[in-house]
Every structure is written in C-alpha cells, then in structure tokens.
Design a protein around this motif. Structure first.
Motif, PDB file in Angstrom:
ATOM      1  N   HIS A  75       0.838  -1.180   0.000  1.00 56.98           N
ATOM      2  CA  HIS A  75       0.000   0.000   0.000  1.00 56.98           C
ATOM      3  C   HIS A  75       0.882   1.242   0.000  1.00 56.98           C
ATOM      4  CE1 HIS A  75      -3.758   2.096   0.431  1.00 56.98           C
ATOM      5  NE2 HIS A  75      -3.290   2.795   1.426  1.00 56.98           N
ATOM      6  N   VAL A  76       0.340   2.323  -0.549  1.00 53.14           N
ATOM      7  CA  VAL A  76       1.054   3.595  -0.634  1.00 53.14           C
ATOM      8  C   VAL A  76       0.270   4.674   0.097  1.00 53.14           C
ATOM      9  CG1 VAL A  76       1.822   5.411  -2.209  1.00 53.14           C
ATOM     10  CG2 VAL A  76       2.163   3.004  -2.824  1.00 53.14           C
ATOM     11  N   GLN A  77       0.977   5.478   0.857  1.00 54.27           N
ATOM     12  CA  GLN A  77       0.353   6.628   1.518  1.00 54.27           C
ATOM     13  C   GLN A  77       0.904   7.912   0.890  1.00 54.27           C
ATOM     14  OE1 GLN A  77       2.167   4.291   3.695  1.00 54.27           O
ATOM     15  NE2 GLN A  77       0.308   3.066   3.527  1.00 54.27           N
ATOM     16  N   LEU A  78      -0.007   8.836   0.646  1.00 53.74           N
ATOM     17  CA  LEU A  78       0.369  10.138   0.093  1.00 53.74           C
ATOM     18  C   LEU A  78      -0.130  11.230   1.025  1.00 53.74           C
ATOM     19  CD1 LEU A  78      -0.708   9.532  -3.615  1.00 53.74           C
ATOM     20  CD2 LEU A  78       1.605   9.389  -2.692  1.00 53.74           C
ATOM     21  N   VAL A  79       0.752  12.158   1.356  1.00 52.15           N
ATOM     22  CA  VAL A  79       0.380  13.258   2.238  1.00 52.15           C
ATOM     23  C   VAL A  79       0.778  14.575   1.601  1.00 52.15           C
ATOM     24  CG1 VAL A  79       0.667  14.300   4.509  1.00 52.15           C
ATOM     25  CG2 VAL A  79       0.665  11.799   4.281  1.00 52.15           C
TER      26      VAL A  79
ATOM     27  N   ALA B  80       5.302  10.634  -0.509  1.00 55.69           N
ATOM     28  CA  ALA B  80       4.844   9.262  -0.732  1.00 55.69           C
ATOM     29  C   ALA B  80       5.628   8.312   0.159  1.00 55.69           C
ATOM     30  CB  ALA B  80       5.022   8.879  -2.198  1.00 55.69           C
ATOM     31  N   SER B  81       4.933   7.359   0.732  1.00 61.74           N
ATOM     32  CA  SER B  81       5.589   6.361   1.576  1.00 61.74           C
ATOM     33  C   SER B  81       4.896   5.015   1.401  1.00 61.74           C
ATOM     34  CB  SER B  81       5.555   6.797   3.045  1.00 61.74           C
ATOM     35  OG  SER B  81       4.226   6.918   3.499  1.00 61.74           O
ATOM     36  N   GLY B  82       5.533   3.995   1.920  1.00 58.54           N
ATOM     37  CA  GLY B  82       4.974   2.654   1.777  1.00 58.54           C
ATOM     38  C   GLY B  82       5.611   1.935   0.603  1.00 58.54           C
ATOM     39  N   SER B  83       4.816   1.176  -0.116  1.00 61.11           N
ATOM     40  CA  SER B  83       5.312   0.352  -1.225  1.00 61.11           C
ATOM     41  C   SER B  83       5.387   1.154  -2.523  1.00 61.11           C
ATOM     42  CB  SER B  83       4.413  -0.869  -1.402  1.00 61.11           C
ATOM     43  OG  SER B  83       4.352  -1.629  -0.217  1.00 61.11           O
ATOM     44  N   VAL B  84       6.307   2.120  -2.533  1.00 63.07           N
ATOM     45  CA  VAL B  84       6.501   2.949  -3.714  1.00 63.07           C
ATOM     46  C   VAL B  84       7.552   2.306  -4.602  1.00 63.07           C
ATOM     47  CG1 VAL B  84       7.143   5.215  -4.569  1.00 63.07           C
ATOM     48  CG2 VAL B  84       5.894   5.014  -2.413  1.00 63.07           C
ATOM     49  N   PHE B  85       7.193   2.033  -5.843  1.00 57.86           N
ATOM     50  CA  PHE B  85       8.099   1.391  -6.771  1.00 57.86           C
ATOM     51  C   PHE B  85       8.607   2.402  -7.793  1.00 57.86           C
ATOM     52  CE2 PHE B  85       7.144  -2.350  -4.721  1.00 57.86           C
ATOM     53  CZ  PHE B  85       5.829  -2.742  -4.852  1.00 57.86           C
TER      54      PHE B  85
ATOM     55  N   GLY C 230      -9.414  25.870  -3.987  1.00 59.86           N
ATOM     56  CA  GLY C 230      -9.953  24.525  -3.914  1.00 59.86           C
ATOM     57  C   GLY C 230      -9.008  23.586  -3.203  1.00 59.86           C
ATOM     58  N   VAL C 231      -9.298  22.313  -3.326  1.00 61.04           N
ATOM     59  CA  VAL C 231      -8.471  21.281  -2.723  1.00 61.04           C
ATOM     60  C   VAL C 231      -7.571  20.685  -3.795  1.00 61.04           C
ATOM     61  CG1 VAL C 231      -8.443  19.126  -1.424  1.00 61.04           C
ATOM     62  CG2 VAL C 231     -10.284  20.783  -1.053  1.00 61.04           C
ATOM     63  N   TYR C 232      -6.315  20.539  -3.439  1.00 57.01           N
ATOM     64  CA  TYR C 232      -5.320  19.989  -4.364  1.00 57.01           C
ATOM     65  C   TYR C 232      -4.930  18.602  -3.891  1.00 57.01           C
ATOM     66  CZ  TYR C 232      -4.971  24.409  -6.731  1.00 57.01           C
ATOM     67  OH  TYR C 232      -5.267  25.516  -7.480  1.00 57.01           O
ATOM     68  N   TYR C 233      -5.036  17.669  -4.829  1.00 55.01           N
ATOM     69  CA  TYR C 233      -4.762  16.264  -4.526  1.00 55.01           C
ATOM     70  C   TYR C 233      -3.554  15.765  -5.305  1.00 55.01           C
ATOM     71  CZ  TYR C 233      -9.544  16.184  -2.708  1.00 55.01           C
ATOM     72  OH  TYR C 233     -10.700  16.430  -2.003  1.00 55.01           O
ATOM     73  N   CYS C 234      -2.825  14.903  -4.668  1.00 55.29           N
ATOM     74  CA  CYS C 234      -1.686  14.224  -5.266  1.00 55.29           C
ATOM     75  C   CYS C 234      -2.118  12.800  -5.611  1.00 55.29           C
ATOM     76  CB  CYS C 234      -0.550  14.222  -4.239  1.00 55.29           C
ATOM     77  SG  CYS C 234       0.824  13.134  -4.565  1.00 55.29           S
ATOM     78  N   LYS C 235      -1.678  12.313  -6.764  1.00 56.34           N
ATOM     79  CA  LYS C 235      -1.979  10.949  -7.167  1.00 56.34           C
ATOM     80  C   LYS C 235      -0.706  10.239  -7.602  1.00 56.34           C
ATOM     81  CE  LYS C 235      -3.929   9.508 -11.131  1.00 56.34           C
ATOM     82  NZ  LYS C 235      -4.954   9.197 -12.170  1.00 56.34           N
ATOM     83  N   LEU C 236      -0.629   8.975  -7.280  1.00 60.65           N
ATOM     84  CA  LEU C 236       0.485   8.136  -7.725  1.00 60.65           C
ATOM     85  C   LEU C 236      -0.076   6.909  -8.421  1.00 60.65           C
ATOM     86  CD1 LEU C 236       3.726   7.222  -5.854  1.00 60.65           C
ATOM     87  CD2 LEU C 236       2.336   5.402  -6.836  1.00 60.65           C
ATOM     88  N   GLU C 237       0.490   6.586  -9.575  1.00 66.83           N
ATOM     89  CA  GLU C 237       0.108   5.386 -10.316  1.00 66.83           C
ATOM     90  C   GLU C 237       1.339   4.507 -10.481  1.00 66.83           C
ATOM     91  OE1 GLU C 237      -2.833   7.731 -13.405  1.00 66.83           O
ATOM     92  OE2 GLU C 237      -1.918   5.842 -14.014  1.00 66.83           O
ATOM     93  N   GLN C 238       1.180   3.240 -10.277  1.00 66.61           N
ATOM     94  CA  GLN C 238       2.299   2.332 -10.490  1.00 66.61           C
ATOM     95  C   GLN C 238       1.777   0.941 -10.804  1.00 66.61           C
ATOM     96  OE1 GLN C 238       4.586   2.543  -6.867  1.00 66.61           O
ATOM     97  NE2 GLN C 238       3.248   1.143  -5.765  1.00 66.61           N
ATOM     98  N   GLY C 239       2.687   0.130 -11.315  1.00 64.82           N
ATOM     99  CA  GLY C 239       2.311  -1.225 -11.692  1.00 64.82           C
ATOM    100  C   GLY C 239       2.540  -1.441 -13.166  1.00 64.82           C
TER     101      GLY C 239
END
Length: 118
Positions: A1-5, A24-29, A91-100
C-alpha cells in the motif's frame, strides 16, 4: 500500500505563489507516475499536471506557464510550484500516484486546501 500526504496549502492573494508538496511512503516502486489534481468548490476534480519517473511533465492548458510540477525520486516527493494564482485556483489539491505493470494501481492523498482571495 502507498500513503500520500500533501502539504503547503493556505491562503494567498491573487497573483501570489505557493509551493505544494506530496510525500509518498509505503510500497513505492520506481517507474511510477505522479500528478496533481484540483477540485474547486462545487466542481469535479480536474487534472492539472503529471510527471513521469524520468521527469517528463505534462500540463493542463489552464496551468501552462503558471504551474510547474517536479519530483525528487530519492525522497519520494512530488511538488507543484504555483505562480500567478487566481481566484479560480481556490480549492483542494490532490496528489496521485500510479504504479504497476500488468495491473495499474492508483493512490490518492487526502488533499490540501488552497484559498486565493484578497
């Protein structure tokens, strides 16, 4: 799992600047792609900018020339430098990570609030 803050949001006057960060933390590849999204009040979430692991960036037309996305792979950090902010950037700004590879997984942060107001 990945956590983004996300962090770095706040109140800024029109024409001002802010720099957002996403940790980003956790299982970041390696090889992941990251991006920033914006959700204005009462609006749908919209894409702002994305950046590949090699640093290649892409921007929505609405932010070209004003926003700069960058990343530090050694620290698993994503940044968004926002200049010449406008009220519609509120507004609200979101971070996204995609992997795999065969399956793509995407992860979202909880967002950081930006208010552009005089």
């Amino acid at each position: 799992h990945v956590q983004l803050v996300e962090s770095g949001g706040g109140l800024v006057q029109p024409g001002g600047s802010l720099r957002l960060s996403c940790a980003a933390s956790g299982s970041v590849f390696s090889g992941n792609t990251m991006g920033w999204y914006h959700q204005g009040p009462g609006k749908q979430r919209e894409y702002l900018a994305g950046i590949q692991y090699n640093g290649r960036a892409n921007y929505a037309d609405s932010v070209k020339g004003r926003f700069t996305i960058s990343r530090d792979n050694t620290k698993n950090m994503l940044y968004l430098q926002m200049n010449d902010l406008k009220q519609e950037d509120t507004g609200v700004y979101y971070c996204k990570l995609e992997q795999g590879t065969s399956l793509r997984y995407e992860y979202w942060g909880q967002g950081t609030q930006v208010n552009v107001s005089s």
